[in-house]
Motif scaffolding. Sequence first.
Motif, PDB file in Angstrom:
ATOM      1  N   HIS A 270      -0.597 -37.003  39.472  1.00 18.40           N
ATOM      2  CA  HIS A 270       0.945 -36.133  39.665  1.00 18.40           C
ATOM      3  C   HIS A 270       1.041 -35.199  39.954  1.00 18.40           C
ATOM      4  N   LEU A 271       0.166 -33.831  39.109  1.00 22.40           N
ATOM      5  CA  LEU A 271      -0.015 -32.700  39.713  1.00 22.40           C
ATOM      6  C   LEU A 271      -1.017 -32.425  40.420  1.00 22.40           C
ATOM      7  N   SER A 272      -2.255 -33.167  40.869  1.00 16.67           N
ATOM      8  CA  SER A 272      -2.449 -32.625  41.943  1.00 16.67           C
ATOM      9  C   SER A 272      -2.538 -33.232  43.574  1.00 16.67           C
ATOM     10  N   ASP A 273      -1.639 -34.567  43.342  1.00 23.04           N
ATOM     11  CA  ASP A 273      -1.284 -34.907  44.888  1.00 23.04           C
ATOM     12  C   ASP A 273      -0.474 -36.097  44.367  1.00 23.04           C
TER      13      ASP A 273
ATOM     14  N   LEU B  93      -1.685 -28.086  53.103  1.00 23.35           N
ATOM     15  CA  LEU B  93      -2.351 -26.684  52.028  1.00 23.35           C
ATOM     16  C   LEU B  93      -1.600 -26.897  50.982  1.00 23.35           C
ATOM     17  N   ASP B  94      -2.709 -26.763  49.679  1.00 24.69           N
ATOM     18  CA  ASP B  94      -2.279 -26.956  48.503  1.00 24.69           C
ATOM     19  C   ASP B  94      -2.773 -25.655  48.127  1.00 24.69           C
ATOM     20  N   ILE B  95      -1.581 -25.603  47.005  1.00 28.10           N
ATOM     21  CA  ILE B  95      -1.775 -24.046  46.297  1.00 28.10           C
ATOM     22  C   ILE B  95      -1.529 -24.043  45.264  1.00 28.10           C
ATOM     23  N   HIS B  96      -2.402 -23.211  44.550  1.00 28.30           N
ATOM     24  CA  HIS B  96      -2.807 -23.234  42.997  1.00 28.30           C
ATOM     25  C   HIS B  96      -2.822 -21.512  42.225  1.00 28.30           C
TER      26      HIS B  96
ATOM     27  N   PRO C  14     -10.796 -20.521  50.946  1.00 23.52           N
ATOM     28  CA  PRO C  14      -9.187 -20.769  50.105  1.00 23.52           C
ATOM     29  C   PRO C  14      -8.811 -18.944  51.269  1.00 23.52           C
ATOM     30  N   LEU C  15      -7.290 -18.764  51.366  1.00 25.65           N
ATOM     31  CA  LEU C  15      -6.948 -17.788  51.098  1.00 25.65           C
ATOM     32  C   LEU C  15      -6.602 -17.173  49.467  1.00 25.65           C
ATOM     33  N   ARG C  16      -6.236 -15.850  49.980  1.00 24.69           N
ATOM     34  CA  ARG C  16      -6.436 -15.505  48.220  1.00 24.69           C
ATOM     35  C   ARG C  16      -5.240 -15.068  48.544  1.00 24.69           C
ATOM     36  N   ILE C  17      -4.133 -15.104  48.139  1.00 29.28           N
ATOM     37  CA  ILE C  17      -2.155 -13.894  48.215  1.00 29.28           C
ATOM     38  C   ILE C  17      -2.087 -13.927  46.948  1.00 29.28           C
ATOM     39  N   ASP C  18      -1.267 -12.435  46.478  1.00 33.12           N
ATOM     40  CA  ASP C  18      -0.737 -12.983  45.148  1.00 33.12           C
ATOM     41  C   ASP C  18      -0.903 -13.176  44.001  1.00 33.12           C
ATOM     42  N   GLY C  19      -2.692 -13.683  43.894  1.00 33.09           N
ATOM     43  CA  GLY C  19      -2.946 -14.164  42.228  1.00 33.09           C
ATOM     44  C   GLY C  19      -2.992 -15.648  42.650  1.00 33.09           C
ATOM     45  N   THR C  20      -2.792 -16.412  44.213  1.00 31.78           N
ATOM     46  CA  THR C  20      -2.657 -17.729  44.363  1.00 31.78           C
ATOM     47  C   THR C  20      -3.891 -18.000  45.259  1.00 31.78           C
TER      48      THR C  20
ATOM     49  N   GLY D 278      -6.713 -25.004  28.571  1.00 31.86           N
ATOM     50  CA  GLY D 278      -5.614 -25.249  28.165  1.00 31.86           C
ATOM     51  C   GLY D 278      -4.495 -24.284  28.056  1.00 31.86           C
ATOM     52  N   ILE D 279      -4.851 -22.914  28.019  1.00 30.20           N
ATOM     53  CA  ILE D 279      -3.974 -21.800  28.573  1.00 30.20           C
ATOM     54  C   ILE D 279      -3.454 -22.115  30.097  1.00 30.20           C
ATOM     55  N   GLY D 280      -4.494 -21.729  30.760  1.00 26.96           N
ATOM     56  CA  GLY D 280      -4.791 -22.217  32.260  1.00 26.96           C
ATOM     57  C   GLY D 280      -3.478 -23.529  32.733  1.00 26.96           C
ATOM     58  N   SER D 281      -3.286 -24.378  31.841  1.00 27.03           N
ATOM     59  CA  SER D 281      -2.161 -25.768  32.211  1.00 27.03           C
ATOM     60  C   SER D 281      -1.154 -25.042  31.880  1.00 27.03           C
ATOM     61  N   SER D 282      -0.749 -24.613  30.677  1.00 23.91           N
ATOM     62  CA  SER D 282       0.186 -23.769  30.671  1.00 23.91           C
ATOM     63  C   SER D 282       1.070 -23.259  31.761  1.00 23.91           C
ATOM     64  N   PHE D 283       0.213 -21.546  32.028  1.00 21.38           N
ATOM     65  CA  PHE D 283       0.988 -20.714  32.606  1.00 21.38           C
ATOM     66  C   PHE D 283       0.453 -20.458  34.412  1.00 21.38           C
ATOM     67  N   GLY D 284       0.049 -21.938  34.899  1.00 22.52           N
ATOM     68  CA  GLY D 284      -0.775 -22.249  35.819  1.00 22.52           C
ATOM     69  C   GLY D 284       0.071 -23.231  36.508  1.00 22.52           C
ATOM     70  N   TRP D 285       0.699 -23.490  38.008  1.00 21.87           N
ATOM     71  CA  TRP D 285       1.008 -24.235  38.848  1.00 21.87           C
ATOM     72  C   TRP D 285       0.467 -24.338  39.844  1.00 21.87           C
ATOM     73  N   THR D 286       1.145 -25.941  40.857  1.00 20.46           N
ATOM     74  CA  THR D 286      -0.081 -25.857  41.568  1.00 20.46           C
ATOM     75  C   THR D 286       0.977 -26.461  43.199  1.00 20.46           C
ATOM     76  N   ALA D 287       1.210 -26.919  43.846  1.00 20.39           N
ATOM     77  CA  ALA D 287       2.013 -26.714  44.627  1.00 20.39           C
ATOM     78  C   ALA D 287       1.052 -27.440  46.387  1.00 20.39           C
ATOM     79  N   GLN D 288       1.910 -28.374  46.925  1.00 20.81           N
ATOM     80  CA  GLN D 288       1.750 -29.126  48.011  1.00 20.81           C
ATOM     81  C   GLN D 288       2.746 -28.572  49.722  1.00 20.81           C
TER      82      GLN D 288
END
Length: 508
Positions: free
Chosen positions: A24-27, A419-422, A261-267, A170-180
């Motif tokens: 669910h999180l990535s696809d 596009l997959d955004i992380h 990937p394209l690196r932009i504004d922390g993503t 563990g911290i990254g999974s709480s404060f990170g996000w993904t989108a498509q």
Amino acid sequence: MRTALFLLLLLALAAVPGSLVPQHLSDPNGVTQYQLDHPTLYPILDKLQLFDTYSSVWFSAIYLLLFVSLVGCIIPRVKHHVDAMMAKPPKTPVRLNRMAGFRSTTAPEGTDAAAAVAEARKILAAQGYRTALFEGPRGEKSVSAERGYLRETGNLVFHIALLGILIVVGIGSSFGWTAQRIVTVGQTFVDTSVNLDSFNPGRWVTGENLPPYSVTVKKLAVEYESANKNALGQPLDYDASVTATKSDGTSYDAHIKVNHPLRIDGTSVYLLGNGYSPVLTFRNAKGEVVASGPTPFLAEDANMTSQGVIKVTDGLKKQLGIAGVFMPTAGRAANGQLVSSYPGLKNPRVSLTVYSGNLGLDKGVPQSVYELNTDHLTQIAGPGVKSSPALDLGVGETAKLPGGLGTVTFDRVERYASLDIHHDPTQGWVLVFAILILGGLLTSLFVPRRRMWVKAKPDAAGQVTLEYAGLARGEDPRLDEAVEALASAHAASLPDARSVGELNNSKA
């Protein structure tokens, strides 16, 4: 330590389902497709939380147990290692002839036992050994030396860094996000939650604080294998040319490729896939355009046979829901079904199955743009309708809609980029800990932990016998060589020293 190793192996095994079924999180689209393809198996796997492997109860339990086990393993080992480094080397054994690499030789006449041991101490200290002097009950003088504490230090660094990775993940999974987001060439998307096709935030992330940058896809170049018949149609390269505009308004051109990937504004914006967006124009009975534009069709096979859904809500007598199949190089399979025989645009055609009725969009319930609910619709064209088969169109062709509703024209084909955004705020820390893990592992493997002794035993006549020996903690195939080198260097440093070839070495 055994418990930690077992849990680490168990964690690796527990992660396997995450690579076998979509997550669910990535696809999320992959999960939806899996549900459609496996309606019986899906509820079972969903109950087992296999589509959320890395946040499941059972994976989290192993993760936390490994964390606790590593902490319980590391703390006593750190204390023991510090104590060992603070303590002086162990006392010289009484019988060195039981040790590895034992050598004995007679010192030159007039050699003083204390002076000989002091000279050996200098040589050992120059080689990085910590040393201590001891005196035996019969006047023996000896030096005890030890080195290789870096081996255990590397071992501890490895385990501490592994613990660090567990924490930052563990911290990254709480404060990170993904989108498509699917973006047709020529279109722009802005990084806000309402503009994303799917958005999977961490536990402490909301869609209100995303960096509002934008990305315009100017061109998508795709190269397929066309010369090698055994690999015909294999993708060779993907390259998306984009214009990126940061949150502060700064714009620049960039390329997004596989693993670039394209690196932009922390993503990080990855090129996850690509496909085709047929451009269809719908007109009513008066010839007025009521809907027109590209619609992304999702690929179903390696030859880019694609399916898509078009919803015409206004301008016609009835609302239309259209299920389409697009073929970039149209052909027919052995069973007569239309399929694509090559992923490139050589003979693009689209086949449309048309439904009419109430699409249910007025109820305010969100619907997927890639799905068509036909429960309240009537099929008016396509398989099963004798009066009107599916509308089969090539580029530039026009077909009449059943019931005098109007016409549909297949204008052209556009490409789209998936596009997959992380956003992962802990990427840098993961890299640091990964380097520490590698460095600690290499250090623990290649730095030997070694003890060395030199003993001077005077007899009643004043003649001094020199004994050399060593001991390794763990495997050390070069220990005998090290003892021999020490004996040679020591003999050469004594007054009136003889050559190494004159030493009367003997092994017990």
